[in-house]
Motif scaffolding. Structure first.
Motif, PDB file in Angstrom:
ATOM      1  N   ARG A  72      52.440  51.160   6.757  1.00  0.00           N
ATOM      2  CA  ARG A  72      52.366  50.861   8.189  1.00  0.00           C
ATOM      3  C   ARG A  72      51.139  51.554   8.768  1.00  0.00           C
ATOM      4  NH1 ARG A  72      56.982  48.751  10.706  1.00  0.00           N
ATOM      5  NH2 ARG A  72      58.660  48.447   9.207  1.00  0.00           N
ATOM      6  N   LEU A  73      50.343  50.779   9.503  1.00  0.00           N
ATOM      7  CA  LEU A  73      49.137  51.329  10.094  1.00  0.00           C
ATOM      8  C   LEU A  73      48.763  50.537  11.332  1.00  0.00           C
ATOM      9  CD1 LEU A  73      46.024  50.085   8.218  1.00  0.00           C
ATOM     10  CD2 LEU A  73      48.285  49.375   7.542  1.00  0.00           C
ATOM     11  N   GLY A  74      48.075  51.195  12.252  1.00  0.00           N
ATOM     12  CA  GLY A  74      47.504  50.503  13.396  1.00  0.00           C
ATOM     13  C   GLY A  74      46.300  49.709  12.918  1.00  0.00           C
ATOM     14  N   LEU A  75      46.044  48.590  13.538  1.00  0.00           N
ATOM     15  CA  LEU A  75      44.968  47.722  13.040  1.00  0.00           C
ATOM     16  C   LEU A  75      43.651  47.883  13.780  1.00  0.00           C
ATOM     17  CD1 LEU A  75      47.016  44.485  12.306  1.00  0.00           C
ATOM     18  CD2 LEU A  75      46.351  46.315  10.739  1.00  0.00           C
ATOM     19  N   THR A  76      43.602  48.779  14.775  1.00  0.00           N
ATOM     20  CA  THR A  76      42.356  49.003  15.495  1.00  0.00           C
ATOM     21  C   THR A  76      41.965  50.473  15.421  1.00  0.00           C
ATOM     22  OG1 THR A  76      43.572  49.250  17.571  1.00  0.00           O
ATOM     23  CG2 THR A  76      42.667  47.081  17.097  1.00  0.00           C
ATOM     24  N   ASP A  77      40.667  50.725  15.533  1.00  0.00           N
ATOM     25  CA  ASP A  77      40.168  52.096  15.509  1.00  0.00           C
ATOM     26  C   ASP A  77      40.146  52.671  16.931  1.00  0.00           C
ATOM     27  OD1 ASP A  77      37.893  51.047  16.770  1.00  0.00           O
ATOM     28  OD2 ASP A  77      36.645  51.166  14.978  1.00  0.00           O
ATOM     29  N   ALA A  78      39.564  53.850  17.109  1.00  0.00           N
ATOM     30  CA  ALA A  78      39.536  54.522  18.408  1.00  0.00           C
ATOM     31  C   ALA A  78      38.749  53.738  19.460  1.00  0.00           C
ATOM     32  CB  ALA A  78      38.952  55.923  18.251  1.00  0.00           C
ATOM     33  N   CYS A  79      37.863  52.852  19.021  1.00  0.00           N
ATOM     34  CA  CYS A  79      37.067  52.039  19.953  1.00  0.00           C
ATOM     35  C   CYS A  79      37.699  50.679  20.216  1.00  0.00           C
ATOM     36  CB  CYS A  79      35.656  51.850  19.405  1.00  0.00           C
ATOM     37  SG  CYS A  79      34.747  53.391  19.222  1.00  0.00           S
ATOM     38  N   GLY A  80      38.852  50.415  19.624  1.00  0.00           N
ATOM     39  CA  GLY A  80      39.511  49.123  19.806  1.00  0.00           C
ATOM     40  C   GLY A  80      39.010  48.033  18.874  1.00  0.00           C
ATOM     41  N   LEU A  81      38.190  48.402  17.908  1.00  0.00           N
ATOM     42  CA  LEU A  81      37.664  47.440  16.931  1.00  0.00           C
ATOM     43  C   LEU A  81      38.581  47.388  15.715  1.00  0.00           C
ATOM     44  CD1 LEU A  81      33.935  48.525  17.171  1.00  0.00           C
ATOM     45  CD2 LEU A  81      34.992  46.500  18.200  1.00  0.00           C
ATOM     46  N   PRO A  82      38.469  46.345  14.897  1.00  0.00           N
ATOM     47  CA  PRO A  82      39.289  46.283  13.680  1.00  0.00           C
ATOM     48  C   PRO A  82      39.059  47.517  12.799  1.00  0.00           C
ATOM     49  CG  PRO A  82      38.267  44.165  14.080  1.00  0.00           C
ATOM     50  CD  PRO A  82      37.655  45.129  15.062  1.00  0.00           C
ATOM     51  N   LEU A  83      40.141  48.070  12.313  1.00  0.00           N
ATOM     52  CA  LEU A  83      40.094  49.253  11.470  1.00  0.00           C
ATOM     53  C   LEU A  83      39.264  48.981  10.220  1.00  0.00           C
ATOM     54  CD1 LEU A  83      41.335  52.110  11.209  1.00  0.00           C
ATOM     55  CD2 LEU A  83      43.184  51.047   9.921  1.00  0.00           C
ATOM     56  N   CYS A  84      38.418  49.944   9.844  1.00  0.00           N
ATOM     57  CA  CYS A  84      37.621  49.780   8.623  1.00  0.00           C
ATOM     58  C   CYS A  84      37.420  51.138   7.967  1.00  0.00           C
ATOM     59  CB  CYS A  84      36.279  49.122   8.927  1.00  0.00           C
ATOM     60  SG  CYS A  84      35.171  50.119   9.927  1.00  0.00           S
ATOM     61  N   ALA A  85      36.758  51.132   6.831  1.00  0.00           N
ATOM     62  CA  ALA A  85      36.472  52.310   6.012  1.00  0.00           C
ATOM     63  C   ALA A  85      37.711  52.757   5.260  1.00  0.00           C
ATOM     64  CB  ALA A  85      35.871  53.425   6.851  1.00  0.00           C
ATOM     65  N   ALA A  86      37.732  54.014   4.832  1.00  0.00           N
ATOM     66  CA  ALA A  86      38.861  54.549   4.061  1.00  0.00           C
ATOM     67  C   ALA A  86      40.019  54.861   5.004  1.00  0.00           C
ATOM     68  CB  ALA A  86      38.436  55.807   3.320  1.00  0.00           C
ATOM     69  N   VAL A  87      41.194  54.343   4.681  1.00  0.00           N
ATOM     70  CA  VAL A  87      42.387  54.578   5.482  1.00  0.00           C
ATOM     71  C   VAL A  87      43.339  55.427   4.650  1.00  0.00           C
ATOM     72  CG1 VAL A  87      44.296  53.524   6.716  1.00  0.00           C
ATOM     73  CG2 VAL A  87      42.079  52.376   6.661  1.00  0.00           C
ATOM     74  N   ARG A  88      43.565  56.635   5.094  1.00  0.00           N
ATOM     75  CA  ARG A  88      44.426  57.582   4.382  1.00  0.00           C
ATOM     76  C   ARG A  88      45.451  58.149   5.364  1.00  0.00           C
ATOM     77  NH1 ARG A  88      43.086  58.941  -0.758  1.00  0.00           N
ATOM     78  NH2 ARG A  88      41.009  58.490  -1.462  1.00  0.00           N
ATOM     79  N   PRO A  89      46.559  58.695   4.833  1.00  0.00           N
ATOM     80  CA  PRO A  89      47.533  59.329   5.721  1.00  0.00           C
ATOM     81  C   PRO A  89      46.840  60.421   6.553  1.00  0.00           C
ATOM     82  CG  PRO A  89      48.445  59.093   3.529  1.00  0.00           C
ATOM     83  CD  PRO A  89      46.987  58.725   3.436  1.00  0.00           C
ATOM     84  N   PRO A  90      47.191  60.599   7.793  1.00  0.00           N
ATOM     85  CA  PRO A  90      48.338  60.017   8.491  1.00  0.00           C
ATOM     86  C   PRO A  90      48.062  58.676   9.163  1.00  0.00           C
ATOM     87  CG  PRO A  90      47.334  61.632   9.903  1.00  0.00           C
ATOM     88  CD  PRO A  90      46.549  61.645   8.604  1.00  0.00           C
ATOM     89  N   ARG A  91      46.841  58.129   9.021  1.00  0.00           N
ATOM     90  CA  ARG A  91      46.516  56.849   9.627  1.00  0.00           C
ATOM     91  C   ARG A  91      47.362  55.708   9.051  1.00  0.00           C
ATOM     92  NH1 ARG A  91      41.382  54.951  12.563  1.00  0.00           N
ATOM     93  NH2 ARG A  91      42.834  55.413  14.191  1.00  0.00           N
ATOM     94  N   ILE A  92      47.744  55.834   7.773  1.00  0.00           N
ATOM     95  CA  ILE A  92      48.672  54.889   7.151  1.00  0.00           C
ATOM     96  C   ILE A  92      49.887  55.687   6.676  1.00  0.00           C
ATOM     97  CG2 ILE A  92      47.570  55.043   4.878  1.00  0.00           C
ATOM     98  CD1 ILE A  92      48.378  52.052   4.493  1.00  0.00           C
ATOM     99  N   VAL A  93      51.063  55.120   6.905  1.00  0.00           N
ATOM    100  CA  VAL A  93      52.313  55.767   6.480  1.00  0.00           C
ATOM    101  C   VAL A  93      52.929  54.880   5.419  1.00  0.00           C
ATOM    102  CG1 VAL A  93      54.590  56.539   7.191  1.00  0.00           C
ATOM    103  CG2 VAL A  93      52.643  56.813   8.745  1.00  0.00           C
ATOM    104  N   TRP A  94      53.055  55.414   4.211  1.00  0.00           N
ATOM    105  CA  TRP A  94      53.647  54.689   3.096  1.00  0.00           C
ATOM    106  C   TRP A  94      55.138  55.015   3.008  1.00  0.00           C
ATOM    107  CZ3 TRP A  94      50.731  51.070   0.980  1.00  0.00           C
ATOM    108  CH2 TRP A  94      49.334  51.233   0.939  1.00  0.00           C
ATOM    109  N   SER A  95      55.951  54.019   2.708  1.00  0.00           N
ATOM    110  CA  SER A  95      57.382  54.252   2.472  1.00  0.00           C
ATOM    111  C   SER A  95      57.875  53.295   1.410  1.00  0.00           C
ATOM    112  CB  SER A  95      58.171  54.095   3.754  1.00  0.00           C
ATOM    113  OG  SER A  95      58.017  52.794   4.280  1.00  0.00           O
TER     114      SER A  95
END
Length: 95
Positions: A72-95
């Protein structure tokens, strides 16, 4: 998405966990999936404009042992643009 976990023999010893599948990228120990952003206007081909890496080595052991994993992750970055680059916890929560 077709991601398969398996154990493989490595120089570090037998039975190391690894991930394989048509969407898995990267070398052993640094495998990841791409979350790809793009556009596909009617009648045209898909054009990618951004992508994010979701690293499989960040998966919790208990999630991997269960065989089914959800991220589970948000799909936008701090500027409201589509999320990009390396996504690691806590930005993504794995279960």
């Amino acid at each position: 998405m077709g991601v398969h976990r398996q154990t493989v023999d490595t120089p570090d010893g037998p039975g190391a966990l690894d991930f394989r599948g048509p969407h898995v990228q990267g070398r052993r120990g640094a495998r990841f999936l791409y979350l790809t952003w793009g556009e596909q206007p009617p009648g045209a081909e898909f054009t990618m404009f951004r992508r994010a890496k979701l690293f499989l080595d960040d998966l919790p052991q208990q999630a991997v042992a269960g065989g089914k994993v959800e991220g589970r992750l948000g799909l936008t970055d701090a500027c409201g643009l589509p999320l990009c680059a390396a996504v690691r916890p806590p930005r993504i929560v794995w279960s």
